[in-house]
Design an enzyme around this catalytic site. Structure first.
Site, mmCIF file in Angstrom:
data_model
loop_
_atom_site.group_PDB
_atom_site.id
_atom_site.type_symbol
_atom_site.label_atom_id
_atom_site.label_comp_id
_atom_site.label_asym_id
_atom_site.label_seq_id
_atom_site.Cartn_x
_atom_site.Cartn_y
_atom_site.Cartn_z
ATOM 1 N N GLU A 41 -4.670 -6.820 14.832
ATOM 2 C CA GLU A 41 -4.178 -5.497 14.449
ATOM 3 C C GLU A 41 -5.324 -4.477 14.543
ATOM 4 O OE1 GLU A 41 -2.398 -4.341 10.395
ATOM 5 O OE2 GLU A 41 -0.614 -4.863 11.532
ATOM 6 N N LYS A 66 0.836 -1.201 0.000
ATOM 7 C CA LYS A 66 0.000 0.000 0.000
ATOM 8 C C LYS A 66 0.876 1.258 0.000
ATOM 9 C CE LYS A 66 -3.541 2.277 2.763
ATOM 10 N NZ LYS A 66 -4.476 2.180 3.874
ATOM 11 N N GLU A 87 10.460 -4.638 4.604
ATOM 12 C CA GLU A 87 10.536 -6.037 4.177
ATOM 13 C C GLU A 87 10.267 -6.155 2.671
ATOM 14 O OE1 GLU A 87 8.856 -4.844 6.729
ATOM 15 O OE2 GLU A 87 8.940 -6.190 8.470
ATOM 16 N N LYS A 140 9.331 -0.622 14.155
ATOM 17 C CA LYS A 140 9.857 -0.282 12.818
ATOM 18 C C LYS A 140 10.918 0.809 12.935
ATOM 19 C CE LYS A 140 5.720 -0.644 9.881
ATOM 20 N NZ LYS A 140 4.798 0.157 9.073
ATOM 21 N N GLY A 166 -4.839 -2.033 5.108
ATOM 22 C CA GLY A 166 -4.048 -3.163 4.625
ATOM 23 C C GLY A 166 -4.721 -4.505 4.882
ATOM 24 N N ARG A 167 -5.216 -4.687 6.086
ATOM 25 C CA ARG A 167 -5.812 -5.990 6.453
ATOM 26 C C ARG A 167 -7.207 -6.172 5.882
ATOM 27 N NH1 ARG A 167 -4.718 -2.597 10.479
ATOM 28 N NH2 ARG A 167 -6.364 -1.776 11.827
ATOM 29 N N HIS A 181 -5.094 -33.385 17.863
ATOM 30 C CA HIS A 181 -3.992 -34.199 18.368
ATOM 31 C C HIS A 181 -2.860 -33.334 18.900
ATOM 32 C CE1 HIS A 181 -5.793 -37.936 16.949
ATOM 33 N NE2 HIS A 181 -6.300 -37.157 16.009
HETATM 34 O O1 F6P Z 1 1.937 -4.336 9.915
HETATM 35 C C1 F6P Z 1 1.687 -3.004 9.661
HETATM 36 C C2 F6P Z 1 1.195 -2.770 8.276
HETATM 37 O O2 F6P Z 1 1.049 -1.403 8.084
HETATM 38 C C3 F6P Z 1 -0.094 -3.514 7.972
HETATM 39 O O3 F6P Z 1 -1.219 -2.866 8.414
HETATM 40 C C4 F6P Z 1 -0.004 -3.651 6.497
HETATM 41 O O4 F6P Z 1 -0.908 -4.605 6.044
HETATM 42 C C5 F6P Z 1 1.436 -4.041 6.336
HETATM 43 O O5 F6P Z 1 2.125 -3.254 7.305
HETATM 44 C C6 F6P Z 1 2.029 -3.852 4.976
HETATM 45 O O6 F6P Z 1 2.001 -2.519 4.564
HETATM 46 P P1 F6P Z 1 2.185 -2.116 3.050
HETATM 47 O O7 F6P Z 1 1.095 -2.711 2.266
HETATM 48 O O8 F6P Z 1 2.146 -0.609 3.044
HETATM 49 O O9 F6P Z 1 3.538 -2.627 2.595
#
Ligand code: F6P
Length: 540
Positions: free
Chosen positions: A353, A206, A212, A504, A267-268, A384
């Site tokens: 979240e 987003k 990452e 972060k 995002g979620r 199990h």
């Molecule tokens: O974990 C925090 C967060 O902002 C989530 O809400 C989001 O889904 C994720 O990082 C990834 O963010 P982006 O889509 O901006 O890379």
């Protein structure tokens, strides 16, 4: 309303809890032979049996009163109208617009967003068809066979969960992979057997700034160029899904190959935006549209069904009952379908979240519990492993059992056995086995206490006919709205996630300290300093 604990319904529920907390499900069922059918509701292709919950009609009445006093339906309507209910980020919350039918009108700042939603869906479908048909060629002229989605959190969990869930509908000559972890192992292992000339990367973010994802995207580009040896290859092997066009362009992806979405999609909550592009490529645009239709079915059910028949309302309020009155800290989600293996992990982000908050919308510290811990595994594996604790441990763990009447892989007798376990588990959890019953089996007095099941362990059972894209959409939307109902009762903002920021920022400070040539001056606490020094000394 600031704190719900001050409301009459909350206080009435507290008094009521003291009266009914020891009532056993055995007695509730014995007193009402029709309970199993009476306490059920149906919507959007999902049947909810909530009779095995520790509730009386009075409990339900008070929970509905709590919903009314906390303004759940008004808050729902404000969300659906596009009001900026995400107050800490000044944003509307309109994932429901992502699945609105073409002719619908949903306005943000006076502008109907539905046409843009369908314009992006159309571009996604055209692109997905090009990949699926082999018309889209890689840099060397070969068709694309491998699709690697690079993203994390909401830009990963939704697509990976739904791809696993809908594999039955996928084009099987395409290989889908999902890379999320900044641990290089993730990218290396997921690309090691792929031919770069036939691989497409979808960089999904987003913000297009997430450490990452940007790190993995950079390494993926290096992997591609090491094989194809021409910068021009990036255009045929990378596309982006983002709200940040400038950053996408800076990375070197042609804006024509960017699929956008909007700041009013969290995002979620973004699986049904362009973030679902990898899924759409796998299952095809028609199945993706069916998925959206299922989401919309549940949106409509949530919007129109009366509280006592409204699935998200019921599940949300029952969750409040255990979380805030019984003190249950967690909820187990137990899908009895191998295709839903990633569903609990997906729900962890969606729920934890969203509702892992400790101040009210007005910024006051809450004096009550908010979001529960969500966990689970597909049945029957969990039986199990951890069910022992659910049956005989000291903790109360409400469980959601999810099952389907028809299997997608008929292989007698598997499905009947699988579903027998669903029904057996919820029956055992509710009714248990008394000491008298154990003795009647001839068990010795010494062993008998170990073989007693107290029962009275609450469960919901969700049944659908078949795991179709439409049913999956409805199931996801059910949980989205369940989370909404609970956030509304707790008067918290379910749509920000400031809790992930501090870590972060600190990682951004520590990374250069790990990479520095000369011993850096460390200004952390003594524990963090010592760990950094030990790592630097031993990393080789
Ligand atoms: O974990 C925090 C967060 O902002 C989530 O809400 C989001 O889904 C994720 O990082 C990834 O963010 P982006 O889509 O901006 O890379």
């Amino acid at each position: 309303m600031s704190r719900p604990t001050e409301l009459p319904a909350w206080q009435a529920l507290q008094a009521h809890y003291d009266e009914v907390k020891d009532t056993h499900l055995r007695d509730l069922f014995a007193a009402d032979p029709g309970r199993g059918e009476r306490l059920s509701a149906e919507g959007a292709g999902l049947y909810l049996d909530y009779s095995k919950h520790r509730v009386t009609d009075e409990t339900l009445r008070l929970l509905f009163e709590l919903a009314q006093e906390t303004g759940v339906t008004e808050k729902r309507d404000a969300m659906l109208r596009g009001e900026k209910i995400n107050v800490t980020e000044g944003r509307a919350v309109l994932h429901t617009a992502l699945r609105a039918p073409r002719g619908a009108v949903v306005e943000v700042d006076g502008q109907n967003v539905v046409p843009e939603v369908h314009e992006v869906l159309g571009r996604m479908a055209a692109f997905a068809d090009q990949i699926r048909s082999g018309e889209w060629r890689g840099h060397t002229g070969k068709p694309i066979k491998n699709i690697v989605n690079i993203g994390i959190g909401g830009s990963d969990l939704g697509p990976v969960m739904a791809y696993e869930a809908l594999q039955h509908y996928a084009q099987r000559d395409l290989t889908l992979r999902f890379v999320s972890n900044v641990d290089g192992t993730d990218l290396v292992e997921k690309t090691r057997d792929l031919d770069p000339a036939q691989t497409l990367f979808i960089v999904s973010s987003k913000t297009f700034t997430t450490q990452e994802t940007m790190t993995n995207a950079g390494s993926a580009r290096a992997w591609l160029l090491a094989a194809l040896k021409d910068d021009a290859a990036v255009a045929r092997h990378f596309v982006a899904v983002s709200t940040n066009a400038a950053a996408v362009q800076k990375f070197g992806i042609d804006p024509a190959h960017m699929f956008g979405f909007w700041d009013w999609v969290g995002g979620r909550y973004s699986l049904d935006s362009a973030i679902g592009l990898s899924l759409m490529i796998a299952v095809g645009p028609e199945h993706f549209r069916e998925l959206l239709a299922g989401f919309h079915d549940m949106d409509e059910h949530f919007r129109t069904a009366p509280p006592e028949k409204n699935l998200p309302m019921l599940m949300g309020l029952l969750g409040v009952w255990y979380n805030n009155f019984f003190g249950a800290a967690s909820v187990a989600v137990l899908p009895y379908d191998q295709y839903l293996a990633f569903f609990p992990a997906y729900l962890q982000q969606l729920d934890m979240e969203s509702n892992g908050k400790s101040v009210t919308l007005a910024g006051e510290r809450v004096n009550y519990q908010t979001g529960p811990i969500i966990w689970g595994q597909p049945g029957t594996n969990g039986q199990h492993a951890f069910y022992q604790l659910i049956h005989q441990g000291t903790k109360l763990i409400p469980c959601d059992f999810i099952g389907f009447c028809q299997t997608l892989n008929p292989l007698p007798p598997h499905h009947d056995l699988l579903m027998a376990n669903v029904f057996a588990q919820t029956e055992a959890l509710a009714f248990g086995k008394t000491l008298e019953q154990v003795r009647a089996d001839g068990v010795s007095e010494e062993i008998a206490p170990h073989r007693v099941f107290e029962g009275n362990r609450p469960t919901s059972t969700l049944l659908a006919d078949r795991l179709t894209p439409r049913v999956l959409g409805a199931l996801i939307a059910l949980y989205e709205h369940k989370v909404f109902v609970q956030g509304a009762v707790w008067n918290i903002n379910s749509f920000d996630q400031w809790g992930v920021e501090l870590g972060k920022v600190l990682a951004g400070q520590i990374a250069p300290e790990l990479q520095a040539g000369a011993e850096p001056e460390l200004r952390h606490d003594s524990s963090t300093n010592a760990l950094i020094r030990r790592y630097r000394a031993r990393r080789g």
